[in-house]
Design an enzyme around this catalytic site. Structure first.
Site, PDB file in Angstrom:
ATOM      1  N   ASP A 160      45.419  63.683  25.430  1.00  0.00           N
ATOM      2  CA  ASP A 160      46.160  64.858  25.006  1.00  0.00           C
ATOM      3  C   ASP A 160      46.896  65.520  26.177  1.00  0.00           C
ATOM      4  O   ASP A 160      46.713  66.689  26.482  1.00  0.00           O
ATOM      5  CB  ASP A 160      45.202  65.859  24.350  1.00  0.00           C
ATOM      6  CG  ASP A 160      45.944  67.024  23.723  1.00  0.00           C
ATOM      7  OD1 ASP A 160      47.026  66.784  23.152  1.00  0.00           O
ATOM      8  OD2 ASP A 160      45.456  68.167  23.816  1.00  0.00           O
ATOM      9  N   TYR A 465      33.493  72.043  21.955  1.00  0.00           N
ATOM     10  CA  TYR A 465      34.470  72.957  21.359  1.00  0.00           C
ATOM     11  C   TYR A 465      33.928  73.618  20.101  1.00  0.00           C
ATOM     12  O   TYR A 465      34.630  73.759  19.101  1.00  0.00           O
ATOM     13  CB  TYR A 465      35.785  72.213  21.082  1.00  0.00           C
ATOM     14  CG  TYR A 465      36.525  71.885  22.355  1.00  0.00           C
ATOM     15  CD1 TYR A 465      37.283  72.854  23.001  1.00  0.00           C
ATOM     16  CD2 TYR A 465      36.429  70.630  22.937  1.00  0.00           C
ATOM     17  CE1 TYR A 465      37.939  72.568  24.193  1.00  0.00           C
ATOM     18  CE2 TYR A 465      37.083  70.338  24.122  1.00  0.00           C
ATOM     19  CZ  TYR A 465      37.837  71.312  24.747  1.00  0.00           C
ATOM     20  OH  TYR A 465      38.476  71.023  25.924  1.00  0.00           O
ATOM     21  N   GLU A 501      34.345  71.153  29.821  1.00  0.00           N
ATOM     22  CA  GLU A 501      35.426  71.633  28.960  1.00  0.00           C
ATOM     23  C   GLU A 501      34.856  72.528  27.880  1.00  0.00           C
ATOM     24  O   GLU A 501      33.896  72.159  27.194  1.00  0.00           O
ATOM     25  CB  GLU A 501      36.190  70.478  28.302  1.00  0.00           C
ATOM     26  CG  GLU A 501      37.056  69.661  29.235  1.00  0.00           C
ATOM     27  CD  GLU A 501      37.940  68.655  28.497  1.00  0.00           C
ATOM     28  OE1 GLU A 501      38.204  68.877  27.290  1.00  0.00           O
ATOM     29  OE2 GLU A 501      38.343  67.655  29.112  1.00  0.00           O
TER      30      GLU A 501
END
Length: 597
Positions: A160, A465, A501
């Site tokens: 990405d 996430y 992340e």
């Protein structure tokens, strides 16, 4: 691989500037045999994709050509003459006049080409560089090229960030003596106030080796003879996070009372170790705060830019960050040099991103075919990955700022074949550099229940996430998932756990009093939720937010002008989350959060 520098025995000419430029479909056969027939010129260093308004250039699949004239200094007679490319993304063929003089595959590591027998001191030559942006299942990173209904070739890839290509880093012409220093490796340590630098020097041609170490005031603190040895430093000053101290190691190759070659490099004395659930630098627990980043700016793409580099480090210091990860590829050497000088800690990552067919399956995580197969990541991919690791470690092994190797981003470590693919690579890196811990950033589909290879690594690095791709807008439920996830990894491994992340896409200026995704408030609240959870676990070793700044991606319905998870906009303007991070990280003052914080 030594970085070219000017020394008393070496000269260096920078070839950056504006080069003639064209894509292969607009040139005749063998275009390097003459001046390129093109009205276009491209900046070096810069990715070429955003320089021009022509969409056929921006999304070109196939070779592009750069060309310029080069003058060899007249004083280089009798010297070795080399070209150095700090990077050519993703493959290169180099021509001097009509002759192919070298090739390289791998878009983020440097390569040298010896052109001594092709050029002459005092003469000029035509330098043509063909660069390919193409990604296939045997490249790192991988991708695939398809022919569409219109007959055009299109590039698909499974990471990405935009597939910027070209000569994004500097190009050099440099000289070496016939007898010269080919490589230097240093390993440092200390005991109380006494430090040491173990060194190994490789030379080309017969020569004796002498070394000396100077402090920052230029005083010689240790000397030795021989290609392998130890330099002992009394009253050593350590390289520390936030307080860099660099000695200068100078190596001379001597024969018949003549110094044939001299080379100097910066050395920071420090140690790195994983002990239990702690990550230690100089024997002291270290808690990572910082970012995943990208080499990404408007117009330049991945082109290295010193001004942006300085400003980005200033912004990281302003937030209280002490570290960053070179997601998802090795950054320019200048960036690591800067981190060395300023005491910023680096997790150095390879370009092995996209080794996961589960991502293609979307949130289901069901791959269309096995990731680790000859159809996608097979033996050729593994060999390319191994070569990339050799080049990465060879380039960055002496940087004190680099404390850990990250050998892949979000691989399908939950799939059959993952261990067989990665175990030889882990063994290779440990052989190349036994001094630094290893990690890989773990995709959400890989859980503490199904991951097949975490025991091979030293640190558990999670990409999670919750609250964005899962439980979007429901931070209460996301918090429960996150806490259970981290606890599961602690129970399974006993290793340091860190988050590489976490974040949420955010449009600057979008606000709401509710938990509305894409708002600045939601990004701030999501990060605060993660931090509450992190602080409940003494085993937690660090937090690096995704992302430092917004960056360009492929065209996609879920991407509005790129990935918007930055706490800074692409032009480095702070979002609300940047101020919240500054309050948190400056408040930590280097201590590790605990259950009492």
């Amino acid at each position: 691989m030594l970085k070219p520098i000017a020394t008393p025995t070496r000269d260096l000419v920078n070839l950056d500037g504006v080069w003639r430029f064209a894509i292969d479909s607009r040139l005749g056969a063998e275009p390097w045999r003459d001046r390129l027939e093109t009205p276009l010129e491209a900046a070096v260093p810069a990715s070429y994709n955003d320089l021009f308004t022509d969409p056929a250039i921006r999304g070109h699949v196939g070779w592009v050509y750069y060309q310029r004239g080069v003058q060899v200094p007249r004083g280089w007679d009798g010297e070795r003459i080399l070209l150095r490319f700090d990077a050519a993304t993703h493959a290169a063929r180099v021509y001097v006049d009509d002759e192919l003089v070298g090739e390289h595959v791998g878009g983020y590591t440097p390569f040298d080409i010896d052109i001594t027998d092709t050029v002459s001191a005092g003469a000029a030559f035509r330098l043509t560089v063909a660069v390919s942006p193409d990604l296939t299942n045997t490249t790192i990173p991988p991708g695939k090229i398809e022919v569409g209904m219109t007959g055009g070739r299109t590039q698909t890839y499974f990471h990405d960030f935009y597939n910027y290509a070209g000569l994004a880093r500097s190009v050099w012409l440099y000289s070496l003596p016939q007898r010269h220093i080919d490589d230097v490796t240093v390993v440092t340590g200390f005991d109380a106030d006494t430090g040491w630098v173990d060194y190994r020097v490789e030379t080309v041609g017969e020569a004796d080796v002498s070394v000396r170490l100077a402090d920052e005031d230029g005083r010689i603190v240790a000397e030795a003879d021989g290609s392998v040895g130890r330099l002992v430093i009394t009253d050593v000053t350590l390289w520390r996070p936030g307080a860099a101290y660099l000695y200068t190691l100078t190596v001379d190759a001597v024969e018949d009372d003549r110094v044939w070659d001299s080379y100097s490099l910066a050395v920071g004395v420090r140690t790195v170790e994983v002990r239990g659930a702690e990550f230690l630098i100089n024997g002291e627990p270290f808690y990572f705060t910082g970012f995943g980043k990208h080499e990404d700016t408007a117009v330049r793409g991945k082109g290295h830019d010193d001004a942006y580099m300085v400003h980005d480090f200033q912004l990281m210091e302003w937030t209280g960050a002490n570290s960053f990860r070179t997601s998802h590829y090795p950054y320019a050497e200048d960036v690591l040099d800067f981190a060395d000088r300023h005491g910023v800690v680096v997790i150095d990552e390879t370009a092995a991103v996209g080794l996961n067919m589960g991502v293609v399956g979307g949130l289901s995580g069901t791959p269309p075919f096995p990731t680790f197969s000859e159809q996608y990541a097979g033996a050729e991919t593994q060999a390319a990955h191994a070569q990339h690791l050799r080049e990465l470690v060879g380039r960055d092994k002496n940087h004190p700022s680099v404390v850990m190797w990250c050998i892949a981003n979000e691989p399908a470590s939950n799939e059959e074949g993952a261990r067989e693919y990665f175990e030889p690579l882990v063994n290779l890196v440990r052989e190349l550099d036994p001094t630094r811990p290893l990690t890989y950033s773990m995709v959400m589909f890989a859980t503490f229940q199904n991951d097949r290879m975490i025991d091979l690594f030293d640190v558990v690095s999670l990409n999670r996430y919750y609250g964005w791709y899962i439980n979007a807008g429901d931070l209460a439920t996301a918090e429960l998932y996150l806490q259970g996830d981290i606890q599961g990894w602690i129970d399974r491994t006993g290793k340091p756990i860190m988050m590489l992340e976490y974040g949420a896409d955010t449009m600057p200026g979008l606000h709401s009093v509710w938990d509305q995704v894409w708002t600045e408030e939601y990004q701030t609240d999501l990060l605060a939720m993660y931090h509450r959870v992190f602080d409940r676990f003494p085993q937690f070793a660090g937090e690096q937010i995704w992302n430092f700044s917004d960056f360009a991606t492929t065209n996609g319905l879920h991407r509005v002008g790129g990935n918007r998870k930055g706490v800074f906009s692409r032009d480095r303007r702070p979002k609300s989350a940047a101020f919240a991070l500054r309050r948190r990280w400056l408040g930590l003052e280097g201590r590790k959060p605990s259950q009492d914080s």
